[in-house]
Design a protein around this motif. Sequence first.
Motif, PDB file in Angstrom:
ATOM      1  N   THR A   4      -0.800  -8.406  -0.090  1.00 52.09           N
ATOM      2  CA  THR A   4      -1.056  -7.365  -1.083  1.00 52.09           C
ATOM      3  C   THR A   4      -1.572  -6.078  -0.458  1.00 52.09           C
ATOM      4  N   THR A   5      -2.082  -6.163   0.772  1.00 49.62           N
ATOM      5  CA  THR A   5      -2.532  -4.969   1.486  1.00 49.62           C
ATOM      6  C   THR A   5      -1.913  -4.951   2.874  1.00 49.62           C
ATOM      7  N   THR A  22      -6.397   0.431   5.591  1.00 50.94           N
ATOM      8  CA  THR A  22      -5.845  -0.616   4.741  1.00 50.94           C
ATOM      9  C   THR A  22      -5.471  -0.008   3.393  1.00 50.94           C
ATOM     10  N   VAL A  23      -4.209  -0.195   3.007  1.00 46.20           N
ATOM     11  CA  VAL A  23      -3.699   0.366   1.757  1.00 46.20           C
ATOM     12  C   VAL A  23      -2.909  -0.723   1.022  1.00 46.20           C
ATOM     13  N   PRO A  24      -2.659  -0.551  -0.270  1.00 45.17           N
ATOM     14  CA  PRO A  24      -1.865  -1.556  -0.987  1.00 45.17           C
ATOM     15  C   PRO A  24      -0.415  -1.591  -0.489  1.00 45.17           C
ATOM     16  N   VAL A  25       0.174  -2.770  -0.486  1.00 46.92           N
ATOM     17  CA  VAL A  25       1.602  -2.895  -0.209  1.00 46.92           C
ATOM     18  C   VAL A  25       2.353  -2.366  -1.431  1.00 46.92           C
TER      19      VAL A  25
END
Length: 351
Positions: A4-5, A22-25
């Motif tokens: 999810t990230t 770290t970012v959302p997928v």
Amino acid sequence: MIATTMLAARLYQAGAPLRIETVPVPEPGPEQVLVEVAACGLCGTDIHLAVEGDIPVARTPITLGHEAAGTIVALGERVAGFAVGQRVALFPSPICGQCRFCRSARESLCEATQAYGMSADGALARYIVAPAFGAIAIPDAVDFAAAAIITDGVSTPLHALRTRGALRAGEAVAVVGCGGLGAHAILLARMMGAGFVAAIDNQAEARARAAEFGADLVIDPTEQPNPGRAIRARLGRGVDLALEFVGRPETVDTTLRCLDTGGRAVLVGVGPGRPSLPPLMSFIAREQSVIGSFGMDKRDIADLFDLVARGRLDLSRSISQTYALAEVNEALGRLARRDTGVVRLVIEPGR
């Protein structure tokens, strides 16, 4: 299972290091694919964006990276013709597939495009979403790193030589600026049957690489301020096709001076300067042409994949080094220093 990230290299301000965050997928829309990025090439555009700041971005922070290759891991509900697990490369911009240019296979001129790393998040990340229309299947015999650089670093000079320059077998060619794009232009011009190739660059390593890639004559413009004269001394005339990959008024002038009567100058390099034409009487009377060339079309990328897969085009010398995503600032710094030992650098986000 898809995470999810993910980690991504994000631009906050030109001149400052990219931040690994770290970012959302992202989730694919109905006509999009989600690609797990195996390789993302770096080029001069990334330096303009991240270091020099003379190409604006639509927003910050934004994930850079526009030369992407990887594996499809999810499909939008209306996507046909692709499958999860398929190896693909991405057109460097999220092209629409609907405008008059996309419908006529001139994707370089897509009216709705938003370039990765400028208006849309790019591929210096573990995953990227892209329109399925911009995905191009990679043959099994082509590795991800080669596929990534083909999407821009090799397809751009092919487009300039073939679509815009209309190179014919036996013609004489001059290449002004022998970095990554120019070096590949020499390699491709030789493969396409050019009868003579001259290379013009003020860097010794770039000239040596040009000779290795197939140039018949290499010229240092700091020692020979009129390269056109040096070409005429060798050939007895100017060249049929001259390509400019620098984007400065003085190198455009050099390019035009290399032309024979009836010659074509194709300008690929982008910069803020305003070049000028030669005196109109001589320019028009000699029926010379100045042609712009921007990017590539999908067929350029697909054709290059086929050439590499069949062993007709060797790009083994083109990838100077690969880096992990955490090393992206080191790689960008090397490009920004104009390291003349570099043809192309590749980031592998999965490392």
